[in-house]
Design an enzyme around this catalytic site. Structure first.
Site, mmCIF file in Angstrom:
data_model
loop_
_atom_site.group_PDB
_atom_site.id
_atom_site.type_symbol
_atom_site.label_atom_id
_atom_site.label_comp_id
_atom_site.label_asym_id
_atom_site.label_seq_id
_atom_site.Cartn_x
_atom_site.Cartn_y
_atom_site.Cartn_z
ATOM 1 N N SER A 146 -59.395 -57.127 -14.284
ATOM 2 C CA SER A 146 -59.054 -58.919 -14.322
ATOM 3 C C SER A 146 -57.571 -59.133 -15.843
ATOM 4 O O SER A 146 -56.532 -58.962 -14.898
ATOM 5 C CB SER A 146 -60.458 -59.933 -14.833
ATOM 6 O OG SER A 146 -60.316 -61.165 -15.597
ATOM 7 N N ASP A 222 -64.871 -63.973 -5.103
ATOM 8 C CA ASP A 222 -64.459 -63.799 -6.465
ATOM 9 C C ASP A 222 -64.330 -65.532 -6.775
ATOM 10 O O ASP A 222 -63.491 -65.821 -5.680
ATOM 11 C CB ASP A 222 -63.391 -62.995 -6.433
ATOM 12 C CG ASP A 222 -63.262 -62.721 -8.046
ATOM 13 O OD1 ASP A 222 -62.912 -64.275 -8.945
ATOM 14 O OD2 ASP A 222 -62.912 -61.765 -8.780
ATOM 15 N N HIS A 255 -66.119 -61.038 -8.574
ATOM 16 C CA HIS A 255 -65.899 -61.061 -10.472
ATOM 17 C C HIS A 255 -65.762 -59.511 -11.083
ATOM 18 O O HIS A 255 -65.730 -58.740 -12.272
ATOM 19 C CB HIS A 255 -65.216 -61.602 -10.728
ATOM 20 C CG HIS A 255 -63.978 -61.202 -11.309
ATOM 21 N ND1 HIS A 255 -62.742 -61.819 -10.787
ATOM 22 C CD2 HIS A 255 -63.567 -62.027 -13.671
ATOM 23 C CE1 HIS A 255 -61.810 -61.165 -12.284
ATOM 24 N NE2 HIS A 255 -62.545 -61.344 -12.649
#
Length: 277
Positions: A146, A222, A255
């Site tokens: 991320s 995600d 995610h």
């Protein structure tokens, strides 16, 4: 340095250390996993950059890299994501301030004094680790998740030749083109968007930076994919620049570290193949 803890795991040592950072002007904590090795042997290293809200501990506990690192004989280092402590400015939102350093050197007040994570992860921490641990600095890889995926890509693109291998999980590929990036880079760097380009992997590639090859895993489920991550922008930039990019869209994955832990052994093996002596 101050030794915080050591735990035996998969035929190696998971250690945590704290030190006073010149880059941030604060104490900083990092985790390092060291597989068993022969006396005097130096091992390749993977630097792991974590995402929003994380400390050194999130990846250490949730990422499940240790067995693969022990198998392949690779050191794994997890720094914190920002300076912390008394006198360090913060913000009430999760995506700015402490836990959200974005691996930049801030130029705006009140962040400029302490939020110098670029210097920390590019220069200070590698020098410290090289001095105190059995790492072969000619065999470095970098990865992250991320915000940390953004960090891994941009650090590697800005330092050609330093890393033999670069990968990322669900990276923020273009802070210039997403709300997380717009908020963070405006706050840390100011309104001049040209100053943001060195912290944007797509812009860096457009401006001539190159990677030999790169591996990216991104979950199709995600929740941040369309609005924040925009993987297609990185895929397009790599294609246009002739960069060998393996971008795997993993069906049904979100995610979280559940996603990361599923594929981290693949990444460690991929790095290890490129980090052979």
């Amino acid at each position: 340095m101050e030794h915080v803890s050591t735990s035996r795991c998969y035929g190696g040592e998971q250690e945590v250390w704290k030190h006073d950072s010149k880059a941030t002007g604060t104490p900083m904590t990092f985790a390092i996993y060291i597989p068993d090795h022969a006396p005097g042997e130096k091992l390749p290293v993977i630097w792991w950059l974590s995402g929003l809200t994380c400390t050194h501990e999130n990846a250490m506990i949730k990422c499940e890299y240790k067995q693969a690192c022990a198998q392949h004989g690779v050191i794994f280092v997890c720094p914190d994501t920002s300076p912390r402590g008394e006198g360090v400015p913060n913000h009430e939102d999760y995506d700015f301030g402490q836990g959200a350093g974005f691996y930049v050197n801030a130029t705006q007040e009140p962040w400029a004094e302490h939020f110098r994570m670029r210097d920390y992860v590019e220069e200070e921490l590698p020098a410290l680790v090289a001095e105190h641990f059995p790492v072969d600095m000619d065999r470095q890889g970098i990865s992250g998740h991320s915000m940390g995926g953004h960090g891994a890509l941009t650090v590697s693109l800005r330092n050609p030749g330093r890393f033999r291998s670069t990968s990322a999980f669900a990276p923020i590929v273009s802070p210039l083109n997403c709300p997380w990036g717009d908020k963070a880079l405006t706050g840390y760097l100011g309104e001049d968007r040209t100053a943001w380009r060195e912290y944007d992997s797509v812009a860096l590639i457009e401006d001539g930076a190159r990677l030999g090859e790169v591996l990216v895993d991104q979950g199709t489920a995600d929740e941040w994919l369309e609005g924040q991550l925009k993987t297609h922008l990185f895929a397009d930039a790599c294609r246009d620049a002739g960069i060998d990019a393996t971008i795997r869209m993993q069906e049904g994955y979100d995610h979280s570290y559940f996603f990361v832990s599923t594929f981290i052994a693949d990444h460690v093996a991929w790095h290890a193949e490129r980090l052979k002596a």
